[in-house]
Design a protein around this motif. Structure first.
Motif, short mmCIF file in Angstrom:
data_model
loop_
_atom_site.label_atom_id
_atom_site.label_comp_id
_atom_site.label_asym_id
_atom_site.label_seq_id
_atom_site.Cartn_x
_atom_site.Cartn_y
_atom_site.Cartn_z
N THR A 1 12.54 -36.74 57.96
CA THR A 1 11.38 -36.96 57.11
C THR A 1 10.49 -38.06 57.67
OG1 THR A 1 12.55 -38.56 55.73
CG2 THR A 1 12.61 -36.26 55.02
N ALA B 1 6.88 -35.93 54.26
CA ALA B 1 6.90 -34.66 54.99
C ALA B 1 8.29 -34.49 55.60
CB ALA B 1 5.85 -34.66 56.09
N VAL C 1 10.31 -32.24 58.55
CA VAL C 1 10.20 -31.33 59.69
C VAL C 1 11.58 -31.16 60.31
CG1 VAL C 1 7.80 -31.98 60.20
CG2 VAL C 1 9.65 -33.15 61.36
N LEU D 1 7.34 -27.72 60.22
CA LEU D 1 7.13 -28.37 58.93
C LEU D 1 7.87 -27.56 57.87
CD1 LEU D 1 5.71 -30.58 57.25
CD2 LEU D 1 3.76 -29.01 57.05
N LEU E 1 6.77 -30.66 51.98
CA LEU E 1 5.80 -31.72 51.74
C LEU E 1 5.88 -32.09 50.27
CD1 LEU E 1 3.50 -33.31 53.14
CD2 LEU E 1 1.96 -31.51 52.37
N VAL F 1 -1.34 -37.09 53.92
CA VAL F 1 -0.55 -35.93 54.36
C VAL F 1 -0.46 -35.92 55.88
CG1 VAL F 1 -0.51 -33.41 54.49
CG2 VAL F 1 -1.00 -34.52 52.31
N VAL G 1 3.04 -36.31 58.06
CA VAL G 1 3.47 -35.28 59.02
C VAL G 1 3.61 -35.90 60.41
CG1 VAL G 1 2.81 -33.12 60.15
CG2 VAL G 1 2.56 -33.36 57.69
N ARG G 2 2.68 -36.77 60.79
CA ARG G 2 2.79 -37.45 62.09
C ARG G 2 4.06 -38.30 62.15
NH1 ARG G 2 -3.43 -39.36 62.96
NH2 ARG G 2 -4.18 -37.39 63.80
N SER H 1 7.03 -36.04 62.52
CA SER H 1 7.05 -35.47 63.87
C SER H 1 7.53 -36.51 64.89
CB SER H 1 5.67 -34.97 64.27
OG SER H 1 5.29 -33.89 63.44
#
Length: 121
Positions: free
Chosen positions: A37, A47, A49, A55, A58, A77, A81-82, A85
């Protein structure tokens, strides 16, 4: 690996390569099934992944949803996500790093055969 007379035991080299490839496949499968996360806004957006960078989820805290300011929500958001990742990338490096090191470190000098003498190789 070196046989009497200075030759290489190709069977042993191939066996080691097959073992390394099997370990690599297993690590890649494990990564694809592992979830990590990332968060932003102090945990307002989370997020999830996979190690394969897919992904999966969320979660958005309702406190951050402001119909008058969707831009901030979008930024949160993207940041979450970044972060997820980046965490997945770290996990990949941890899992595959030792295997990648084994690919280059244990190979004998093949006397130029590694590039097969091809231009640009």
């Amino acid at each position: 690996m070196v046989q009497p007379g200075g030759g290489f035991d190709m069977g042993q080299i191939l066996q080691q390569a097959q073992q390394m490839q099997q370990k690599l496949v297993e690590a890649q499968e494990e990564l694809a099934n592992t979830e990590v996360t990332g968060t932003s806004g102090g945990g307002l957006v989370t997020a999830t992944v996979t190690g394969g960078m897919e992904l999966k989820g969320l979660v958005i805290d309702p406190k951050v949803v402001d119909p008058e300011d969707t831009e901030t929500l979008a930024d949160l958001v993207v940041a979450a996500v970044r972060d997820a990742s980046a965490n997945a990338q770290k996990l990949t490096e941890q899992k595959l790093g030792p295997l990648a090191g084994g690919l280059g470190g244990g190979m004998p000098d093949l006397g130029g055969l590694g590039g097969l003498g091809l231009p640009g190789a």
